[in-house]
Design a protein around this motif. Structure first.
Motif, PDB file in Angstrom:
ATOM      1  N   GLY A 136     -38.710  -7.200 -34.338  1.00 45.78           N
ATOM      2  CA  GLY A 136     -40.095  -7.629 -34.361  1.00 45.78           C
ATOM      3  C   GLY A 136     -40.924  -6.937 -33.304  1.00 45.78           C
ATOM      4  O   GLY A 136     -40.392  -6.368 -32.349  1.00 45.78           O
ATOM      5  N   ALA A 137     -42.237  -7.030 -33.506  1.00 48.50           N
ATOM      6  CA  ALA A 137     -43.179  -6.451 -32.548  1.00 48.50           C
ATOM      7  C   ALA A 137     -43.454  -7.443 -31.428  1.00 48.50           C
ATOM      8  O   ALA A 137     -43.379  -8.664 -31.624  1.00 48.50           O
ATOM      9  CB  ALA A 137     -44.480  -6.092 -33.266  1.00 48.50           C
ATOM     10  N   LEU A 138     -43.779  -6.910 -30.255  1.00 48.70           N
ATOM     11  CA  LEU A 138     -44.157  -7.736 -29.114  1.00 48.70           C
ATOM     12  C   LEU A 138     -45.682  -7.851 -29.100  1.00 48.70           C
ATOM     13  O   LEU A 138     -46.377  -6.838 -29.033  1.00 48.70           O
ATOM     14  CB  LEU A 138     -43.656  -7.101 -27.811  1.00 48.70           C
ATOM     15  N   PRO A 139     -46.223  -9.077 -29.161  1.00 49.08           N
ATOM     16  CA  PRO A 139     -47.676  -9.253 -29.250  1.00 49.08           C
ATOM     17  C   PRO A 139     -48.364  -9.283 -27.885  1.00 49.08           C
ATOM     18  O   PRO A 139     -47.720  -9.415 -26.851  1.00 49.08           O
ATOM     19  CB  PRO A 139     -47.806 -10.616 -29.939  1.00 49.08           C
ATOM     20  N   ASP A 140     -49.673  -9.185 -27.974  1.00 50.53           N
ATOM     21  CA  ASP A 140     -50.571  -9.350 -26.817  1.00 50.53           C
ATOM     22  C   ASP A 140     -50.272  -8.434 -25.653  1.00 50.53           C
ATOM     23  O   ASP A 140     -49.934  -8.906 -24.580  1.00 50.53           O
ATOM     24  CB  ASP A 140     -50.580 -10.808 -26.369  1.00 50.53           C
ATOM     25  N   PRO A 141     -50.395  -7.165 -25.786  1.00 48.16           N
ATOM     26  CA  PRO A 141     -50.858  -6.403 -26.948  1.00 48.16           C
ATOM     27  C   PRO A 141     -49.680  -5.988 -27.830  1.00 48.16           C
ATOM     28  O   PRO A 141     -48.537  -5.957 -27.380  1.00 48.16           O
ATOM     29  CB  PRO A 141     -51.496  -5.173 -26.306  1.00 48.16           C
ATOM     30  N   TYR A 142     -49.992  -5.634 -29.057  1.00 49.52           N
ATOM     31  CA  TYR A 142     -48.973  -5.106 -29.978  1.00 49.52           C
ATOM     32  C   TYR A 142     -48.749  -3.631 -29.649  1.00 49.52           C
ATOM     33  O   TYR A 142     -49.258  -2.748 -30.322  1.00 49.52           O
ATOM     34  CB  TYR A 142     -49.437  -5.256 -31.433  1.00 49.52           C
ATOM     35  N   ASP A 143     -47.977  -3.385 -28.603  1.00 45.08           N
ATOM     36  CA  ASP A 143     -47.753  -2.004 -28.180  1.00 45.08           C
ATOM     37  C   ASP A 143     -46.292  -1.579 -28.266  1.00 45.08           C
ATOM     38  O   ASP A 143     -45.978  -0.407 -28.113  1.00 45.08           O
ATOM     39  CB  ASP A 143     -48.275  -1.783 -26.762  1.00 45.08           C
ATOM     40  N   ARG A 144     -45.404  -2.535 -28.522  1.00 42.25           N
ATOM     41  CA  ARG A 144     -43.974  -2.231 -28.601  1.00 42.25           C
ATOM     42  C   ARG A 144     -43.311  -3.110 -29.658  1.00 42.25           C
ATOM     43  O   ARG A 144     -43.787  -4.188 -29.975  1.00 42.25           O
ATOM     44  CB  ARG A 144     -43.287  -2.472 -27.264  1.00 42.25           C
ATOM     45  N   ALA A 145     -42.171  -2.646 -30.136  1.00 44.92           N
ATOM     46  CA  ALA A 145     -41.323  -3.438 -31.026  1.00 44.92           C
ATOM     47  C   ALA A 145     -39.884  -3.260 -30.555  1.00 44.92           C
ATOM     48  O   ALA A 145     -39.530  -2.228 -29.979  1.00 44.92           O
ATOM     49  CB  ALA A 145     -41.473  -2.984 -32.474  1.00 44.92           C
ATOM     50  N   VAL A 146     -39.071  -4.282 -30.795  1.00 46.34           N
ATOM     51  CA  VAL A 146     -37.672  -4.261 -30.374  1.00 46.34           C
ATOM     52  C   VAL A 146     -36.798  -4.652 -31.557  1.00 46.34           C
ATOM     53  O   VAL A 146     -37.095  -5.617 -32.265  1.00 46.34           O
ATOM     54  CB  VAL A 146     -37.430  -5.233 -29.199  1.00 46.34           C
ATOM     55  N   LEU A 147     -35.737  -3.888 -31.765  1.00 45.51           N
ATOM     56  CA  LEU A 147     -34.772  -4.160 -32.823  1.00 45.51           C
ATOM     57  C   LEU A 147     -33.380  -4.215 -32.195  1.00 45.51           C
ATOM     58  O   LEU A 147     -32.995  -3.309 -31.451  1.00 45.51           O
ATOM     59  CB  LEU A 147     -34.818  -3.065 -33.895  1.00 45.51           C
TER      60      LEU A 147
END
Length: 89
Positions: free
Chosen positions: A41-52
């Motif tokens: 999923g993406a990391l919100p606030d801000p949507y600048d990264r995602a982790v799998l």
């Protein structure tokens, strides 16, 4: 052993992802159903990264990255695969 795949996302990720989201999620869901991908999923606030989070070999994760439409179409500006030394869970 687990592997973390971290994506760096474009500033306009939220605006651009809708055209590619179905294909991206299908690829991720298939990996999840095979038992290779645990969480994503993406990391919100801000949507600048995602982790799998993966339990698959590095080559499998690299293959996912190479086929991921978010990467192919430039929503991902950079990515890294790192081993995760899990001690609880």
């Amino acid at each position: 052993m687990h592997l973390l795949l971290e994506y760096s996302l474009t500033d306009d990720y939220l605006e651009r992802r809708s055209a590619l989201r179905e294909e991206h999620l299908a690829l991720a869901q298939a990996a999840h159903e095979r038992g290779e991908l645990l969480l994503a999923g993406a990391l919100p606030d801000p949507y600048d990264r995602a982790v799998l989070v993966w339990t698959a070999p590095r080559e499998t994760v690299e293959d996912f990255v190479a086929r991921d439409p978010y990467v192919v179409h430039g929503l991902v500006t950079g990515w890294a695969i790192r081993p995760w030394n899990v001690v609880v869970g």
